[in-house]
Design a protein around this motif. Sequence first.
Motif, PDB file in Angstrom:
ATOM      1  N   ASN A 428       0.962  -0.983  -0.450  1.00 55.90           N
ATOM      2  CA  ASN A 428       0.185   0.017   0.122  1.00 55.90           C
ATOM      3  C   ASN A 428       1.179   1.459  -0.537  1.00 55.90           C
ATOM      4  O   ASN A 428       0.173   1.984  -0.213  1.00 55.90           O
ATOM      5  N   LEU A 429       1.737   0.837   0.471  1.00 55.40           N
ATOM      6  CA  LEU A 429       3.055   2.069   0.241  1.00 55.40           C
ATOM      7  C   LEU A 429       3.810   2.805  -1.092  1.00 55.40           C
ATOM      8  O   LEU A 429       4.883   2.733  -1.196  1.00 55.40           O
ATOM      9  N   ARG A 430       2.573   3.215  -2.256  1.00 62.21           N
ATOM     10  CA  ARG A 430       2.830   3.768  -3.616  1.00 62.21           C
ATOM     11  C   ARG A 430       2.841   5.101  -3.053  1.00 62.21           C
ATOM     12  O   ARG A 430       1.952   5.587  -3.514  1.00 62.21           O
ATOM     13  N   LEU A 431       4.105   5.762  -3.184  1.00 58.41           N
ATOM     14  CA  LEU A 431       3.988   6.859  -2.402  1.00 58.41           C
ATOM     15  C   LEU A 431       4.591   8.100  -3.951  1.00 58.41           C
ATOM     16  O   LEU A 431       4.888   9.466  -3.293  1.00 58.41           O
ATOM     17  N   SER A 432       3.860   7.066  -5.121  1.00 54.35           N
ATOM     18  CA  SER A 432       3.904   8.368  -6.427  1.00 54.35           C
ATOM     19  C   SER A 432       2.696   7.850  -6.565  1.00 54.35           C
ATOM     20  O   SER A 432       2.977   7.268  -7.593  1.00 54.35           O
ATOM     21  N   PRO A 433       1.928   9.396  -6.786  1.00 52.81           N
ATOM     22  CA  PRO A 433       2.179  10.236  -6.329  1.00 52.81           C
ATOM     23  C   PRO A 433       2.265  10.425  -4.408  1.00 52.81           C
ATOM     24  O   PRO A 433       1.716   9.461  -4.243  1.00 52.81           O
ATOM     25  N   PRO A 434       2.232  11.696  -3.823  1.00 49.01           N
ATOM     26  CA  PRO A 434       2.133  10.963  -2.626  1.00 49.01           C
ATOM     27  C   PRO A 434       1.233  10.800  -1.830  1.00 49.01           C
ATOM     28  O   PRO A 434       0.085  10.705  -2.528  1.00 49.01           O
ATOM     29  N   ALA A 435       1.487  10.335  -0.753  1.00 45.22           N
ATOM     30  CA  ALA A 435       0.175  10.161  -0.113  1.00 45.22           C
ATOM     31  C   ALA A 435      -0.127  10.361   1.588  1.00 45.22           C
ATOM     32  O   ALA A 435       1.201  11.256   1.728  1.00 45.22           O
TER      33      ALA A 435
END
Length: 578
Positions: A428-435
């Motif tokens: 779940n930590l796909r931070l592109s784009p930002p979260a």
Amino acid sequence: MHFKRPKFYTSFAALNMSQFFSALNDNIFKLLLVFLMITIKGPEHSNTILALVGAVFVIPFLLFASLAGSLADRFSKGSIIYFTRLLEIIIMSLGVVAFAFQTALGGYTVLFLMATQSALFSPAKYGVIPEIVAKGRISHCNGVLTATTYLAIILGTFLASFLSEVTHKNFVVASSFCVLIALVSTAVSLGIKKTKPQAATTKVSTRFIKDILATLKRARRIRYLFPTIVFGAFFLFMGAYTQLNIIPFAMQALDLSAIQGGYLFLMTAIGIGIGSFLAGRFSGKEVELGFIPLAAFGIGVALTTLFFFRHNFHVVVPLLILLGLCGGFYAVPVDAFIQTASPKADRGRNVAAANFLSFLGVILASFFIAFLGNVLDLSAASGFFIVGIMTLMLSVVLLFVMADQVMRLLIAKVGYLLWNLKVMGRTNLRLSPPALLVGPRTSWLDTVVVMATLPRLIRYIVPIEKNALKRKTRFYRLLRIIPIDIEYFAPIGMPTLHEIKKELQLGHSVCLMYPVDLPEESMASWKAALEKHLQEVAVPVIPIHISRTAPPKGVGHISQFFSLFKHPIKVSYGSKLQ
């Protein structure tokens, strides 16, 4: 023109092999030219010859850095790599002709051409890595690439002397070996997959100074990118100074010959190779900027210690290996971060700007060694001491600039090595784009636990009591934590929302730690206000769930921290803990 690769022969493997042979050729040809010029003009001119060869090799990296970066962004980097390999075959063939006529002008011209194709090759070589490997492998691949480069330097230094000796200084035969290496480098480059241009509409510019300054100006908008480019240049300054200073150091302090002194630098090169490989492995899927200040401190200690043990060969050798080892831990995160933090359309130009500043550092190293030795009449050992002090001072600056990265690196390594830590929901930590990540904070320990498990560049917003907020503001700023007066969390207020929106709009993921001891009504109001205001910033919201045993009440901060070592800790991103 690409062939079907076996599974183990990946695009990165082809890139690594091709650049290995290219770096090998650079070093063999440079030294063969030095040996030829010394044979023609005599050993009394060796210093002048070495300085001239060094200058001719560096100048193209300054003149064509911006052009090379523009080309790498405008066209396919894979195609540029293959084109420069073909150029290398032609240039090395011209080198054989130059050695046959034993002309200094011809030799230096070919060296200039070879350095030019290397300058064109460099931004494509480093810029293509994020395009052919998974993001989680970028640090590891940079470590392997840097280690392989220094292996090529070591082998090239040996082979140049070996070829000169076995051919009885028949430089035509010796330089023909460079043509063979260029052919092999070109052949293996066929295994690099063709990549798409990242800025196909960008015009290729030849105004290199203006373009470099514009690139650096854009880099300042991205957190840590500009200082990483600048501090990366200092690494090449240190490396060039060490390479130039090691021979006079060996002759003055250890009573060795010039040739034996040259072999001492191989100890540093071996250390850099080992350090680069280890830095890539220890970084895992992260780009660990925290290694840079720690490595700079290690380099400074090694250089200054060389002064005090300058007459002890058995101490000097391990110190040079330590120097290189720290150098590897310094270089790998610099290269990896420039690649990952750069926008796709600017990646080639950022690498080129880093190359420009780095080779400017090489030239400054030449002037600096001449200034210390010829103007101030200082010994080579004293020169190492002065550069060591400069590096120690730089490490302090780096520690302040990247304090949060050092702290998060140490917390992460301690957590994974010494805590009973289980992390769920990493996908779940796909931070592109930002979260926006939102989690409970029963105490400061929850922030520490989350820091150990999240990517290093996330900004943290934490609630602080008003009386503590005034005392700790500078500390939190140093660690890039945004403290918010706890009263603004019940319900969430405008200062908090302003900070969240600002960071998200800058492209930074944010972790918001909220106090769990809010009254039920205030908590409901807090959540409603957060959801309402975040509609203006369309980002995914990822809940954080933490399970750990609380430390006994009334114990100090140190005892609280060590309680994390005693009990299991579970962290989940997205789904609730079962």
